[in-house]
Design an enzyme around this catalytic site. Structure first.
Site, PDB file in Angstrom:
ATOM      1  N   GLN A  76     -23.290 -25.390  31.758  1.00 50.79           N
ATOM      2  CA  GLN A  76     -24.831 -25.092  32.003  1.00 50.79           C
ATOM      3  C   GLN A  76     -24.651 -24.504  34.148  1.00 50.79           C
ATOM      4  O   GLN A  76     -23.620 -24.854  34.358  1.00 50.79           O
ATOM      5  CB  GLN A  76     -25.697 -26.632  32.252  1.00 50.79           C
ATOM      6  CG  GLN A  76     -27.059 -26.944  32.964  1.00 50.79           C
ATOM      7  CD  GLN A  76     -26.981 -25.824  34.852  1.00 50.79           C
ATOM      8  OE1 GLN A  76     -27.732 -25.167  35.270  1.00 50.79           O
ATOM      9  NE2 GLN A  76     -26.385 -26.675  35.813  1.00 50.79           N
ATOM     10  N   SER A 117     -15.665 -23.128  40.330  1.00 49.25           N
ATOM     11  CA  SER A 117     -16.500 -22.856  40.995  1.00 49.25           C
ATOM     12  C   SER A 117     -15.861 -22.802  42.663  1.00 49.25           C
ATOM     13  O   SER A 117     -15.893 -23.727  42.691  1.00 49.25           O
ATOM     14  CB  SER A 117     -18.305 -22.943  40.962  1.00 49.25           C
ATOM     15  OG  SER A 117     -19.215 -23.525  41.975  1.00 49.25           O
ATOM     16  N   TYR A 142     -23.369 -30.044  40.169  1.00 50.17           N
ATOM     17  CA  TYR A 142     -22.767 -28.692  39.490  1.00 50.17           C
ATOM     18  C   TYR A 142     -21.797 -28.568  40.212  1.00 50.17           C
ATOM     19  O   TYR A 142     -20.377 -28.560  39.142  1.00 50.17           O
ATOM     20  CB  TYR A 142     -23.012 -27.227  39.765  1.00 50.17           C
ATOM     21  CG  TYR A 142     -22.640 -26.161  39.434  1.00 50.17           C
ATOM     22  CD1 TYR A 142     -22.828 -25.672  38.104  1.00 50.17           C
ATOM     23  CD2 TYR A 142     -22.097 -25.203  40.443  1.00 50.17           C
ATOM     24  CE1 TYR A 142     -21.913 -24.619  37.715  1.00 50.17           C
ATOM     25  CE2 TYR A 142     -21.288 -23.871  39.593  1.00 50.17           C
ATOM     26  CZ  TYR A 142     -21.701 -23.907  38.937  1.00 50.17           C
ATOM     27  OH  TYR A 142     -20.981 -22.443  38.111  1.00 50.17           O
ATOM     28  N   ASN A 171     -18.810 -15.860  43.924  1.00 46.86           N
ATOM     29  CA  ASN A 171     -20.160 -15.331  42.498  1.00 46.86           C
ATOM     30  C   ASN A 171     -20.133 -14.374  41.776  1.00 46.86           C
ATOM     31  O   ASN A 171     -19.490 -12.895  43.249  1.00 46.86           O
ATOM     32  CB  ASN A 171     -21.127 -15.196  43.928  1.00 46.86           C
ATOM     33  CG  ASN A 171     -22.147 -16.654  44.518  1.00 46.86           C
ATOM     34  OD1 ASN A 171     -21.494 -17.423  44.560  1.00 46.86           O
ATOM     35  ND2 ASN A 171     -23.175 -16.426  43.723  1.00 46.86           N
ATOM     36  N   VAL A 185     -27.625 -13.725  41.927  1.00 49.41           N
ATOM     37  CA  VAL A 185     -29.087 -12.395  43.168  1.00 49.41           C
ATOM     38  C   VAL A 185     -28.552 -11.225  42.564  1.00 49.41           C
ATOM     39  O   VAL A 185     -30.112 -10.629  42.187  1.00 49.41           O
ATOM     40  CB  VAL A 185     -29.205 -13.060  44.042  1.00 49.41           C
ATOM     41  CG1 VAL A 185     -27.812 -12.774  44.850  1.00 49.41           C
ATOM     42  CG2 VAL A 185     -30.051 -12.909  45.132  1.00 49.41           C
ATOM     43  N   ARG A 209     -22.255 -15.208  50.529  1.00 51.75           N
ATOM     44  CA  ARG A 209     -21.727 -15.487  49.770  1.00 51.75           C
ATOM     45  C   ARG A 209     -20.374 -14.979  49.593  1.00 51.75           C
ATOM     46  O   ARG A 209     -20.366 -13.526  50.215  1.00 51.75           O
ATOM     47  CB  ARG A 209     -22.272 -15.622  48.208  1.00 51.75           C
ATOM     48  CG  ARG A 209     -23.401 -16.839  48.418  1.00 51.75           C
ATOM     49  CD  ARG A 209     -23.265 -17.892  47.631  1.00 51.75           C
ATOM     50  NE  ARG A 209     -24.435 -18.911  47.830  1.00 51.75           N
ATOM     51  CZ  ARG A 209     -24.664 -19.436  48.437  1.00 51.75           C
ATOM     52  NH1 ARG A 209     -24.802 -19.318  50.048  1.00 51.75           N
ATOM     53  NH2 ARG A 209     -25.697 -20.522  48.788  1.00 51.75           N
ATOM     54  N   GLU A 278     -27.886 -26.159  47.166  1.00 53.40           N
ATOM     55  CA  GLU A 278     -27.632 -25.062  47.652  1.00 53.40           C
ATOM     56  C   GLU A 278     -26.473 -24.976  49.440  1.00 53.40           C
ATOM     57  O   GLU A 278     -27.553 -25.775  49.796  1.00 53.40           O
ATOM     58  CB  GLU A 278     -28.861 -23.994  47.790  1.00 53.40           C
ATOM     59  CG  GLU A 278     -28.384 -22.598  48.179  1.00 53.40           C
ATOM     60  CD  GLU A 278     -29.258 -21.345  47.799  1.00 53.40           C
ATOM     61  OE1 GLU A 278     -29.306 -20.783  46.655  1.00 53.40           O
ATOM     62  OE2 GLU A 278     -29.383 -20.946  48.628  1.00 53.40           O
TER      63      GLU A 278
HETATM   64  N1  NAD Z   1     -21.180 -15.959  37.251  1.00 57.92           N
HETATM   65  C1  NAD Z   1     -20.380 -16.561  38.295  1.00 57.92           C
HETATM   66  O1  NAD Z   1     -20.914 -16.336  39.556  1.00 57.92           O
HETATM   67  C2  NAD Z   1     -19.638 -18.351  38.024  1.00 57.92           C
HETATM   68  C3  NAD Z   1     -18.838 -18.589  39.492  1.00 57.92           C
HETATM   69  C4  NAD Z   1     -18.281 -19.845  39.454  1.00 57.92           C
HETATM   70  C5  NAD Z   1     -17.792 -20.209  37.586  1.00 57.92           C
HETATM   71  N2  NAD Z   1     -18.749 -19.599  37.277  1.00 57.92           N
HETATM   72  C6  NAD Z   1     -18.657 -20.417  35.369  1.00 57.92           C
HETATM   73  O2  NAD Z   1     -18.528 -19.744  34.850  1.00 57.92           O
HETATM   74  C7  NAD Z   1     -18.798 -19.337  33.495  1.00 57.92           C
HETATM   75  C8  NAD Z   1     -19.779 -18.513  32.699  1.00 57.92           C
HETATM   76  O3  NAD Z   1     -20.677 -18.297  33.649  1.00 57.92           O
HETATM   77  P1  NAD Z   1     -21.559 -17.156  33.390  1.00 57.92           P
HETATM   78  O4  NAD Z   1     -22.124 -16.357  34.584  1.00 57.92           O
HETATM   79  O5  NAD Z   1     -20.484 -15.723  32.672  1.00 57.92           O
HETATM   80  O6  NAD Z   1     -22.899 -17.800  32.299  1.00 57.92           O
HETATM   81  P2  NAD Z   1     -23.481 -16.994  31.501  1.00 57.92           P
HETATM   82  O7  NAD Z   1     -24.823 -18.332  31.304  1.00 57.92           O
HETATM   83  O8  NAD Z   1     -23.719 -15.661  30.792  1.00 57.92           O
HETATM   84  O9  NAD Z   1     -22.592 -17.815  29.902  1.00 57.92           O
HETATM   85  C9  NAD Z   1     -22.368 -19.255  29.382  1.00 57.92           C
HETATM   86  C10 NAD Z   1     -21.938 -19.081  27.746  1.00 57.92           C
HETATM   87  O10 NAD Z   1     -21.974 -20.598  27.434  1.00 57.92           O
HETATM   88  C11 NAD Z   1     -22.959 -21.440  26.891  1.00 57.92           C
HETATM   89  N3  NAD Z   1     -23.990 -22.510  26.949  1.00 57.92           N
HETATM   90  C12 NAD Z   1     -24.094 -22.914  27.187  1.00 57.92           C
HETATM   91  N4  NAD Z   1     -24.453 -24.299  27.255  1.00 57.92           N
HETATM   92  C13 NAD Z   1     -23.535 -24.198  26.128  1.00 57.92           C
HETATM   93  C14 NAD Z   1     -23.384 -25.625  25.466  1.00 57.92           C
HETATM   94  N5  NAD Z   1     -23.481 -26.756  25.848  1.00 57.92           N
HETATM   95  N6  NAD Z   1     -22.522 -25.123  24.276  1.00 57.92           N
HETATM   96  C15 NAD Z   1     -21.738 -24.390  23.681  1.00 57.92           C
HETATM   97  N7  NAD Z   1     -22.204 -22.958  24.845  1.00 57.92           N
HETATM   98  C16 NAD Z   1     -22.930 -23.488  25.554  1.00 57.92           C
HETATM   99  C17 NAD Z   1     -24.378 -19.956  26.908  1.00 57.92           C
HETATM  100  O11 NAD Z   1     -24.909 -19.530  25.630  1.00 57.92           O
HETATM  101  C18 NAD Z   1     -23.024 -19.271  27.520  1.00 57.92           C
HETATM  102  O12 NAD Z   1     -22.969 -17.830  26.773  1.00 57.92           O
HETATM  103  C19 NAD Z   1     -19.227 -21.399  33.249  1.00 57.92           C
HETATM  104  O13 NAD Z   1     -19.161 -22.366  33.254  1.00 57.92           O
HETATM  105  C20 NAD Z   1     -19.888 -21.087  35.106  1.00 57.92           C
HETATM  106  O14 NAD Z   1     -20.362 -22.259  35.361  1.00 57.92           O
HETATM  107  C21 NAD Z   1     -19.668 -18.432  37.218  1.00 57.92           C
END
Ligand code: NAD
Length: 315
Positions: A76, A117, A142, A171, A185, A209, A278
């Site tokens: 999530q 994160s 989170y 980010n 964003v 960020r 936030e």
């Molecule tokens: N995008 C960012 O800026 C950022 C920053 C820090 C950390 N992260 C971390 O990186 C990871 C990927 O993030 P993202 O931006 O690619 O997001 P995203 O939503 O594109 O990817 C998350 C994926 O996990 C899957 N998923 C969600 N809940 C699930 C569940 N219960 N069981 C199985 N699959 C599930 C979703 O279908 C999706 O494919 C996450 O752990 C997020 O917390 C992202």
């Protein structure tokens, strides 16, 4: 070549990691419930197990497949949503992660790379850009969940010898990031501007960020896989950028004529321009990963935004 599981491999960052691993000849299995990820993001050479990370049957997949390494990216992903529903966030991001780690340890996985994160552990309350050892404790469920998984990683390493690297991502932005939802964003503004819709800047737009391009994040993941180092590493640029700068740069790149419209900052502490879950400022010091894994960001914000806009234009 190794057999590798990528949870969240249908999502934004995970799918880029899958592509890079497949490109290096690894056998890749994706675990994803497709809640926000998409089948079309998944490399055709990777195999999908459509399953929730909270599902107890996950252990059977790990037992059967016996992967050498796991990239745990399913989550999530929205800090504001976590403030609205901390229970759901903890179910997926803490309990789901424990299910992944326990399944991995029982199947003899050698190494886990975890998407932590950095943004939720960095703020002006200590020092900016924030190094790994000067973090502020998280102000969102989170962030609390991500931080606690780092402690479980430590436990599984000490108890089962399962090595880990927790990448504290800043980010992340780039192609395939979803513009739906509230996180991301750059994706949200780009998509709106290209469709002639009006983006809303929450509050003053002065919140900062650290924006890091997804290609650079993939490189950090590959270095983490190859290295013998254990622990938590920031993956960011050390640069603070505010939302107004993002808005103005994207407006130029998309040739959009939207106006600069500010919405009221929602939630608790609104007088300080805060939204629940936030922070106002964050940036990550990347000296540790540069020193220990030889990583540094290579894509400037301008270049990265250009590539992102180009991708959104063709989708
Ligand atoms: N995008 C960012 O800026 C950022 C920053 C820090 C950390 N992260 C971390 O990186 C990871 C990927 O993030 P993202 O931006 O690619 O997001 P995203 O939503 O594109 O990817 C998350 C994926 O996990 C899957 N998923 C969600 N809940 C699930 C569940 N219960 N069981 C199985 N699959 C599930 C979703 O279908 C999706 O494919 C996450 O752990 C997020 O917390 C992202």
């Amino acid at each position: 070549m190794a057999k590798i599981i990528v949870t969240g491999g249908a999502g934004f960052i995970g799918s880029h990691i899958v592509d890079a691993l497949v490109g290096r000849g690894h056998r890749v299995l994706v675990i994803d419930n497709l809640s926000s990820g998409k089948k079309e993001n998944i490399n055709s050479k990777a195999r999908l197990y459509k399953i929730d990370v909270r599902d107890k049957k996950l252990a059977n997949i790990f037992k059967k497949e016996k992967p050498q390494a796991v990239f745990h990216y399913a989550a999530q992903i929205d800090a504001r949503a976590s403030a609205r529903d901390p229970m759901f966030d903890a179910e997926v991001n803490i309990l789901g992660s424990i299910n992944v780690l326990q399944s991995a340890a029982m199947a003899g996985v050698k190494k886990v790379i975890f998407a932590s994160s950095g943004g939720s552990l960095s703020s002006e309350e200590t020092v900016l850009p924030t190094p790994e050892n000067k973090i502020s404790l998280p102000v969102s469920p989170y962030g609390a969940a991500k931080f606690s998984v780092e402690m479980y990683l430590h436990y599984f390493w000490k108890t089962y010898g399962m090595k880990y690297v927790a990448l504290r991502l800043a980010n992340v932005y780039g192609p395939r990031q979803s513009p739906h939802g509230e996180a991301g964003v750059i994706a949200i503004f780009t998509s709106k501007m290209l469709r002639g819709k009006q983006p809303i800047i929450f509050g003053s737009g002065r919140q900062t960020r650290d924006y890091v391009y997804v290609g650079d994040v993939v490189r950090a993941n590959l270095l983490a896989l190859a290295s013998n180092k254990i622990g938590s590493f920031n993956v960011g640029t050390s640069q603070e950028t505010d939302v107004l700068k993002i808005f103005k740069t994207l407006k130029k790149l998309t040739k959009s004529n939207v106006s600069e419209i500010h919405g009221a900052p929602a939630g608790r502490g609104s007088e300080k321009n805060k939204i629940a879950g936030e922070q106002m400022r964050s940036a990550l010091d990347y000296s540790k990963i540069r020193r220990e894994l030889g990583w540094k960001p290579s894509v400037s914000l301008e270049q990265g935004l250009k590539m992102t806009v180009e991708w959104f234009k063709i989708t």
